[in-house]
Design a protein around this motif. Structure first.
Motif, PDB file in Angstrom:
ATOM      1  N   ASN A 654       0.817  -1.216   0.000  1.00  0.00           N
ATOM      2  CA  ASN A 654       0.000   0.000   0.000  1.00  0.00           C
ATOM      3  C   ASN A 654       0.848   1.263   0.000  1.00  0.00           C
ATOM      4  O   ASN A 654       0.328   2.354   0.178  1.00  0.00           O
ATOM      5  N   GLY A 655       2.169   1.101  -0.171  1.00  0.00           N
ATOM      6  CA  GLY A 655       3.041   2.262  -0.196  1.00  0.00           C
ATOM      7  C   GLY A 655       4.062   2.230   0.924  1.00  0.00           C
ATOM      8  O   GLY A 655       4.003   1.395   1.831  1.00  0.00           O
ATOM      9  N   PRO A 656       5.026   3.147   0.888  1.00  0.00           N
ATOM     10  CA  PRO A 656       6.110   3.139   1.869  1.00  0.00           C
ATOM     11  C   PRO A 656       5.727   3.790   3.193  1.00  0.00           C
ATOM     12  O   PRO A 656       4.922   4.722   3.234  1.00  0.00           O
ATOM     13  N   ARG A 657       6.307   3.279   4.261  1.00  0.00           N
ATOM     14  CA  ARG A 657       6.267   3.908   5.583  1.00  0.00           C
ATOM     15  C   ARG A 657       7.716   4.159   5.977  1.00  0.00           C
ATOM     16  O   ARG A 657       8.522   3.230   6.012  1.00  0.00           O
ATOM     17  N   MET A 658       8.041   5.417   6.251  1.00  0.00           N
ATOM     18  CA  MET A 658       9.442   5.759   6.456  1.00  0.00           C
ATOM     19  C   MET A 658       9.625   6.651   7.670  1.00  0.00           C
ATOM     20  O   MET A 658       8.790   7.517   7.949  1.00  0.00           O
ATOM     21  N   SER A 659      10.718   6.425   8.394  1.00  0.00           N
ATOM     22  CA  SER A 659      11.166   7.319   9.455  1.00  0.00           C
ATOM     23  C   SER A 659      12.601   7.716   9.144  1.00  0.00           C
ATOM     24  O   SER A 659      13.362   6.920   8.583  1.00  0.00           O
ATOM     25  N   SER A 660      12.963   8.929   9.508  1.00  0.00           N
ATOM     26  CA  SER A 660      14.316   9.389   9.183  1.00  0.00           C
ATOM     27  C   SER A 660      14.838  10.327  10.250  1.00  0.00           C
ATOM     28  O   SER A 660      14.088  10.855  11.081  1.00  0.00           O
ATOM     29  N   LEU A 661      16.157  10.514  10.203  1.00  0.00           N
ATOM     30  CA  LEU A 661      16.838  11.523  11.005  1.00  0.00           C
ATOM     31  C   LEU A 661      18.016  12.044  10.201  1.00  0.00           C
ATOM     32  O   LEU A 661      18.822  11.250   9.692  1.00  0.00           O
ATOM     33  N   LEU A 662      18.116  13.341  10.055  1.00  0.00           N
ATOM     34  CA  LEU A 662      19.293  13.984   9.492  1.00  0.00           C
ATOM     35  C   LEU A 662      19.929  14.716  10.668  1.00  0.00           C
ATOM     36  O   LEU A 662      19.510  15.819  11.027  1.00  0.00           O
ATOM     37  N   VAL A 663      20.906  14.077  11.300  1.00  0.00           N
ATOM     38  CA  VAL A 663      21.310  14.463  12.658  1.00  0.00           C
ATOM     39  C   VAL A 663      21.702  15.930  12.739  1.00  0.00           C
ATOM     40  O   VAL A 663      21.319  16.637  13.675  1.00  0.00           O
ATOM     41  N   TYR A 664      22.468  16.440  11.762  1.00  0.00           N
ATOM     42  CA  TYR A 664      22.931  17.831  11.829  1.00  0.00           C
ATOM     43  C   TYR A 664      21.974  18.798  11.138  1.00  0.00           C
ATOM     44  O   TYR A 664      22.291  19.972  10.967  1.00  0.00           O
ATOM     45  N   GLY A 665      20.797  18.334  10.737  1.00  0.00           N
ATOM     46  CA  GLY A 665      19.787  19.222  10.186  1.00  0.00           C
ATOM     47  C   GLY A 665      19.995  19.543   8.716  1.00  0.00           C
ATOM     48  O   GLY A 665      21.025  19.238   8.113  1.00  0.00           O
ATOM     49  N   GLN A 666      19.005  20.212   8.149  1.00  0.00           N
ATOM     50  CA  GLN A 666      19.001  20.532   6.722  1.00  0.00           C
ATOM     51  C   GLN A 666      19.962  21.652   6.349  1.00  0.00           C
ATOM     52  O   GLN A 666      20.358  21.768   5.199  1.00  0.00           O
ATOM     53  N   SER A 667      20.325  22.490   7.306  1.00  0.00           N
ATOM     54  CA  SER A 667      21.114  23.672   6.989  1.00  0.00           C
ATOM     55  C   SER A 667      22.396  23.720   7.812  1.00  0.00           C
ATOM     56  O   SER A 667      22.385  23.479   9.024  1.00  0.00           O
ATOM     57  N   ALA A 668      23.496  24.061   7.150  1.00  0.00           N
ATOM     58  CA  ALA A 668      24.768  24.271   7.840  1.00  0.00           C
ATOM     59  C   ALA A 668      24.885  25.682   8.407  1.00  0.00           C
ATOM     60  O   ALA A 668      25.874  25.997   9.065  1.00  0.00           O
ATOM     61  N   ASP A 669      23.887  26.506   8.183  1.00  0.00           N
ATOM     62  CA  ASP A 669      23.894  27.892   8.663  1.00  0.00           C
ATOM     63  C   ASP A 669      23.413  27.931  10.106  1.00  0.00           C
ATOM     64  O   ASP A 669      22.262  27.581  10.391  1.00  0.00           O
ATOM     65  N   PRO A 670      24.255  28.350  11.060  1.00  0.00           N
ATOM     66  CA  PRO A 670      23.829  28.381  12.461  1.00  0.00           C
ATOM     67  C   PRO A 670      22.611  29.250  12.720  1.00  0.00           C
ATOM     68  O   PRO A 670      21.920  29.058  13.729  1.00  0.00           O
ATOM     69  N   ALA A 671      22.325  30.188  11.829  1.00  0.00           N
ATOM     70  CA  ALA A 671      21.162  31.055  12.023  1.00  0.00           C
ATOM     71  C   ALA A 671      19.864  30.406  11.562  1.00  0.00           C
ATOM     72  O   ALA A 671      18.781  30.924  11.834  1.00  0.00           O
ATOM     73  N   SER A 672      19.953  29.267  10.887  1.00  0.00           N
ATOM     74  CA  SER A 672      18.755  28.621  10.354  1.00  0.00           C
ATOM     75  C   SER A 672      18.026  27.850  11.451  1.00  0.00           C
ATOM     76  O   SER A 672      18.651  27.208  12.293  1.00  0.00           O
ATOM     77  N   PRO A 673      16.701  27.870  11.434  1.00  0.00           N
ATOM     78  CA  PRO A 673      15.955  27.043  12.387  1.00  0.00           C
ATOM     79  C   PRO A 673      16.146  25.550  12.136  1.00  0.00           C
ATOM     80  O   PRO A 673      15.802  24.731  12.986  1.00  0.00           O
ATOM     81  N   HIS A 674      16.713  25.191  10.979  1.00  0.00           N
ATOM     82  CA  HIS A 674      16.915  23.785  10.643  1.00  0.00           C
ATOM     83  C   HIS A 674      18.386  23.380  10.761  1.00  0.00           C
ATOM     84  O   HIS A 674      18.842  22.451  10.111  1.00  0.00           O
ATOM     85  N   HIS A 675      19.103  24.101  11.630  1.00  0.00           N
ATOM     86  CA  HIS A 675      20.512  23.779  11.873  1.00  0.00           C
ATOM     87  C   HIS A 675      20.665  22.752  12.999  1.00  0.00           C
ATOM     88  O   HIS A 675      21.502  21.859  12.913  1.00  0.00           O
TER      89      HIS A 675
END
Length: 709
Positions: A654-675
């Motif tokens: 019925n389709g994929p079920r996925m869990s993930s972690l990108l430990v250091y976040g989407q952004s290398a910019d310390p000012a980003s909320p996704h750092h």
């Protein structure tokens, strides 16, 4: 639910929680544009750094330490290797890169250059991205020999070639489960690449959709407009760094009195001289038709009689983009294998996959030099370097040919190991031999990897972790972050008993050392790579195990037995004098560095103030965080390498079920909320729920939509 309209070449970028972009477009140029735009929003300065590095301009902006790299990349650039090999790339791949460049530059045009890098940032070009593709393909080849390549000079030249350092290699854990190993009879994949945490070698998570053509979610290395590790609706896959050697060395016999000429089959040939100028330095470098001359100050010295040439099987490999696109479009294990065989362009990685039928796959179908075992026996040069070194004075010692190889000089897919199972396959950076211990792989050339040798502690803990479990998605997640430490499981109790019986132990320098505090720390430590108060003793154990690797130390009570490779060696031999000296020396090292023997792991492994759990592979840890030990005086610990992107995916009908972690976040910019947002999630052992279908994306509480007309 149907996707939003993208008529007229438009692109839609939808971001869900933690800044993950889902890019929807009606062609490859459109999805490339959306990904380039989103990546620029998160990491424009990192891309700018990648671009100036590959343009041989790093020393101009970052100081003289970059001169060697500038010379290396300028040499590649003036050779035209990237431009020359674009002819072998598909229209879809060219469109994808063209769109990525347009999207990145559009973001810069709309928002201006980021202040942090405005001095060196500029709009990027298609060649910039293709240079990045080539750099990634050559990561285990010429990329790792930069200083030794640009320092190679004939005898008497004033330049001294450096020794080759031992940096952390790309590594990974990969598990693919078939229907016999899952509770629901589905296919499942756990991908856990271990890469440098340096900004330029991070992963970026994204989802690319061209309706009816491409629908793939996962992560790709910075600067690549594609998914390296991920899943579609029916297939999930991951990669691990392969033990196959992607380069060989040729030992040249030089013409007497002329160190820039060499002999092949009794005939003299002149080396090709190349004048390279970069970073304010001009240097004449040398090569043969097989590759550049390489030199270090150890085994590879250029003398009056001998020189060495590096031949890289991935030199000129731009077909990796088409290879990963073909993987993304495959919807079953047979289709995946056919894609690997058809393109044969993967560089330096194994592939592990499973599909919605519950079929699991392992394959090391990649780019490997055509060097057979017979050839190694005939042509091996006695050079103690750990790489294949062939006799360059004989033409019959060059790379051979297979009729099924996509590129001449490489082993054909029929010689490379592959395995399809209904239970499980795995790889933890050892050779293919025990991809499944019940069906050992043998018969492949030794340049691919060894057979019948001791497996690493990380491999043994990984195989033990798989066991005979019937996994669900939640139990696979738990196994990933359990932070088991095999050497501690097998030896902490014995070591504690030893140090309690011997409160003073002799160090390597002969001095007696009081080990009571360290002994107490290990007695209280539960033996895992978790953080928190109970982690006191974890860093000491890591440092102690590192020192037990010295020559003359017999760490294990039960030696390796090829008849039982999963369970041997085992049992730490605490009575061994070398083990006891290592314990005392570890106490001394902590005292010299001013670090308490019971320092909590939280104080050692932090990312932007967030404690990071995990431990080193040589300890027998699955969840690798490669902070080294013992500590050194004045040394600041940073996380150099280890778990980066983690993906656990179940492929249901019925389709994929996925869990993930990108430990250091989407952004290398310390000012980003996704750092650091995902680092905080990782610290609590919580996961990001994957959103793949239109219904899942549209219902995300943090959904934002941006349309590029």
């Amino acid at each position: 639910m149907s996707p939003p309209a993208v008529a007229g070449g438009g692109t839609v970028i939808r971001r869900t929680s933690y800044g993950i972009p889902h890019v929807l477009a009606d062609d490859y140029r459109g999805v490339g544009q959306g990904l380039g735009y989103a990546f620029a929003e998160d990491n424009a300065c990192v891309m700018a750094e990648i671009v100036v590095t590959l343009a041989a301009e790093r020393s101009r902006w970052f100081g003289p330490d970059g001169v060697a790299g500038d010379l290396h990349y300028q040499r590649l650039n003036q050779s035209g290797v990237v431009e020359r090999n674009l002819a072998g790339v598909s229209r879809q791949a060219r469109d994808l890169v063209r769109g990525y460049v347009a999207g990145f530059n559009r973001y810069l045009a709309e928002n201006g250059l980021p202040e942090a890098c405005e001095r060196w940032a500029r709009p990027i070009t298609e060649i910039d991205v293709w240079r990045r593709v080539h750099q990634v393909a050559g990561l285990t080849g010429g990329e790792g020999f930069q200083e030794q390549l640009v320092s190679a000079q004939p005898p008497g030249a004033p330049i001294t070639a450096p020794a080759r350092g031992e940096a952390e290699r790309p590594g990974s854990n990969g598990i693919a489960l078939g229907r016999q190993s899952t509770a629901a009879g589905t296919g499942m994949v756990l991908g856990n690449p271990h890469f440098d945490w340096d900004d330029t070698w991070r992963f970026y998570q994204h989802h690319l959709t061209i309706p009816g053509e491409l629908n793939v979610s996962g992560a790709g290395l910075y600067g690549l407009p594609l998914v390296n590790i991920g899943h579609n609706d029916r297939l999930g896959w991951t990669h691990t760094a392969s033990e196959a050697q992607t380069v060989t060395l040729s030992k040249l016999t030089l013409v007497p009195g002329d160190p820039t000429s060499y002999v092949v089959d009794g005939k003299a040939h002149r080396m090709i001289a190349e004048q390279v100028t970069a970073g304010g330095t001009t240097r004449t470098l040398y090569r043969t038709p097989d590759g550049p001359v390489v030199e270090d100050d150890l085994a590879l010295q250029w003398t009056d009689t001998t020189a060495f040439v590096l031949r890289d099987a991935n030199h000129g490999n731009l077909r990796v983009v088409d290879q990963w696109l073909a993987i993304a479009r495959a919807r079953s294990v047979p289709e995946l294998h056919n894609a690997l065989v058809r393109h044969q362009a993967l560089p330096w990685v194994n592939t592990l996959a499973s599909d919605s039928t519950g079929t699991a796959y392992y394959g090391d179908v990649q780019v490997v030099p055509h060097v057979t075992d017979d050839q190694r026996a005939r042509c091996a040069a006695d050079v103690p370097i750990g790489l294949v070194v062939l006799d360059g004075s004989r033409s019959d010692c060059g790379w051979g040919a297979d009729p099924d190889a996509v590129t001449p000089g490489r082993l054909g897919p029929s010689r490379l190991p592959a395995l399809i199972r209904r239970d499980h396959v795995s790889n933890f950076n050892d050779s293919p031999w025990l991809a499944n211990p019940a069906a050992p792989l043998t018969g492949y050339p030794s340049i691919v990897g060894d057979v019948g040798t001791e497996r690493s502690p990380r491999t043994r803990v990984g195989l033990d972790m798989i066991g005979t479990n019937d996994f669900s998605l939640s139990t696979l997640e738990s196994a990933m972050l359990r932070n088991r430490n095999l050497t501690a499981e097998q030896g902490r109790a014995a070591v504690v008993e030893m140090c309690r019986a011997n409160p003073t132990l002799p160090a390597g320098d002969g001095r007696p050392v009081d080990v009571r505090a360290a002994c107490s720390a290990l007695a209280a430590w539960p033996g895992t790579g978790d953080t928190g108060e109970t982690s006191r003793g974890a860093y000491f154990w890591r440092s102690f195990i590192t020192l037990t690797g010295r020559p003359g130390t017999k760490l294990w009570q039960v030696p390796f037995d090829p008849a039982d490779p999963v369970h041997t060696p085992r049992g730490v031999n605490a009575a061994d004098p070398g083990v006891q000296r290592a314990f005392a020396d570890t106490v001394q090292a902590f005292a010299a560095a001013g670090v308490a023997v019971d320092v909590p792991l939280d104080a050692v492994q932090r990312y932007e103030g967030v404690p990071i759990h995990g431990c080193r592979g040589p300890e027998g840890c699955f969840n690798v965080i490669s902070v080294p030990g013992p500590p050194r005086p004045g040394e600041t610990q940073e996380i150099p390498h280890g778990t980066s992107f983690v993906m656990a995916v179940e492929l249901t009908r019925n389709g994929p079920r996925m869990s993930s972690l990108l430990v250091y976040g989407q952004s290398a910019d310390p000012a980003s909320p996704h750092h650091t947002d995902q680092a905080r999630l990782y610290a609590k052992k919580q996961w990001v729920k994957g959103e793949f279908t239109e219904r899942e994306i549209s219902r995300n509480a943090d959904l934002s939509v941006h349309r590029l007309r």
